[in-house]
Each structure stands twice: as C-alpha cells, then as structure tokens.
Design a protein around this motif. Structure first.
Motif, PDB file in Angstrom:
ATOM      1  N   ASP A  11     -48.023 -13.385  42.049  1.00  0.00           N
ATOM      2  CA  ASP A  11     -47.375 -13.768  40.945  1.00  0.00           C
ATOM      3  C   ASP A  11     -48.053 -14.419  39.790  1.00  0.00           C
ATOM      4  N   ASP A  12     -49.444 -13.990  39.599  1.00  0.00           N
ATOM      5  CA  ASP A  12     -50.236 -14.491  38.696  1.00  0.00           C
ATOM      6  C   ASP A  12     -50.804 -13.237  37.851  1.00  0.00           C
ATOM      7  N   VAL A  13     -50.655 -13.329  36.532  1.00  0.00           N
ATOM      8  CA  VAL A  13     -51.174 -12.221  35.881  1.00  0.00           C
ATOM      9  C   VAL A  13     -52.491 -11.944  35.946  1.00  0.00           C
ATOM     10  N   GLN A  14     -53.358 -12.993  36.560  1.00  0.00           N
ATOM     11  CA  GLN A  14     -55.066 -12.797  36.884  1.00  0.00           C
ATOM     12  C   GLN A  14     -55.080 -11.666  38.163  1.00  0.00           C
ATOM     13  N   ASP A  15     -53.848 -11.612  38.820  1.00  0.00           N
ATOM     14  CA  ASP A  15     -53.891 -10.520  40.060  1.00  0.00           C
ATOM     15  C   ASP A  15     -53.744  -8.961  39.343  1.00  0.00           C
ATOM     16  N   VAL A  37     -46.681  -8.856  38.078  1.00  0.00           N
ATOM     17  CA  VAL A  37     -47.929  -8.507  38.022  1.00  0.00           C
ATOM     18  C   VAL A  37     -48.464  -6.873  37.825  1.00  0.00           C
TER      19      VAL A  37
END
Length: 161
Positions: A11-15, A37
């Motif tokens: 759930d993190d855009v870094q994923d 994501v």
C-alpha cells in the motif's frame, strides 16, 4: 517466495514495480492486498485467502490460485491463468483483460470500460451494471459459461463472436 508467508499488503507507492514470484511450495496464508500501487506483478503463487486490488494500475496476476480475486478501480490489469475457488470480480476498471482463468463464477459490477474476457472456464457470469467491452464466447479464445449468464436489464449489450 520460497515458503508460506502470512498475509501481505502492498500500500505504499514505494512498492511500485514490485515482482512477487512463488517457487514450488511458496504461498501466502491469508489475503494479498494491493492498494494504490502501480506496476505490481504477482506470478506462480498460491494464496489461501483472496487477492484484492484497489486502484492498482498496470497490475499483472499470472498463474495464481486464490479463494477469490477482486479488482476495483485502476487500469490495464492483466489477469491470466487464475484459478479461483470463489469468484473473479471486477468493478470500475479500465482496459482489463481476464483470460485463461477458471472460477465458479465472475461478476462485472459498475463502471468497467474496455474490458476483455476470453478463454475462461466459469460456471456463471453476472453482468450487474453496465460495462463496456468484449466478452468472447467461441472463436479461437473460447470462453465457457457452463451454467448461467445473467445480464441486468440496464446493460444494453454483451459482445460475442
């Protein structure tokens, strides 16, 4: 993924761009959730719960077994060779392709556009709200609906070859 893992949440855009590939015996014990994501690929994996994707653009799910698969929102989902013990459900998706998958049922809820279903083996297909796209029954990419095709009265057309 080499062994059983607990539920997973991306759930993190870094994923963005993450690739989850299962090796023989690799599984997720519970749900696999992808929320907002982009560019996530899930491949060769057994999920004892459900695969749930919300607003996950360019999601690819290939050769996955799960209790259910639900995609809500997002665009350009590629869902191939899914084996679901429950249903495959799509809502408010754009340019999604579901092919070569097996499930007791599939539901198309409100707001799907440019949707393609082909080469799937399902017992029932429900089109509950207007959706725009193509459902291929017959031809080279045969889709089998073995028991029931249910189309809500407000849905104007189902495309078939």
């Amino acid at each position: 993924m080499r062994s059983a893992q607990k539920s997973a949440i991306l759930d993190d855009v870094q994923d963005a761009g993450v690739l989850i590939v299962g090796e023989p015996g690799g599984s997720i014990q519970g749900d696999l959730t992808v929320q907002g994501v982009p560019n996530v690929t899930i491949q060769r994996l057994s999920v004892t719960g459900s695969v749930i994707a919300t607003n996950a653009n360019a999601l690819t799910v290939n050769d996955v077994t799960a209790n259910a698969l639900t995609v809500t929102g997002g665009s350009n989902a590629r869902l191939r060779q899914i084996t679901s013990n429950g249903s495959i459900t799509l809502a408010q998706t754009s340019a999604a392709i579901v092919e070569g998958s097996t499930a007791p049922g599939a539901s198309l809820l409100a707001g799907n556009t440019s949707l393609v279903l082909r080469g799937n083996q399902i017992a029932w297909l429900q089109i509950l709200q207007p959706s725009a796209g193509e459902i291929v029954v017959g031809g080279d990419a045969n889709m089998v609906v073995s028991r029931q095709l249910s189309v809500a009265s407000q849905c104007k057309s189902v495309f078939a070859r």
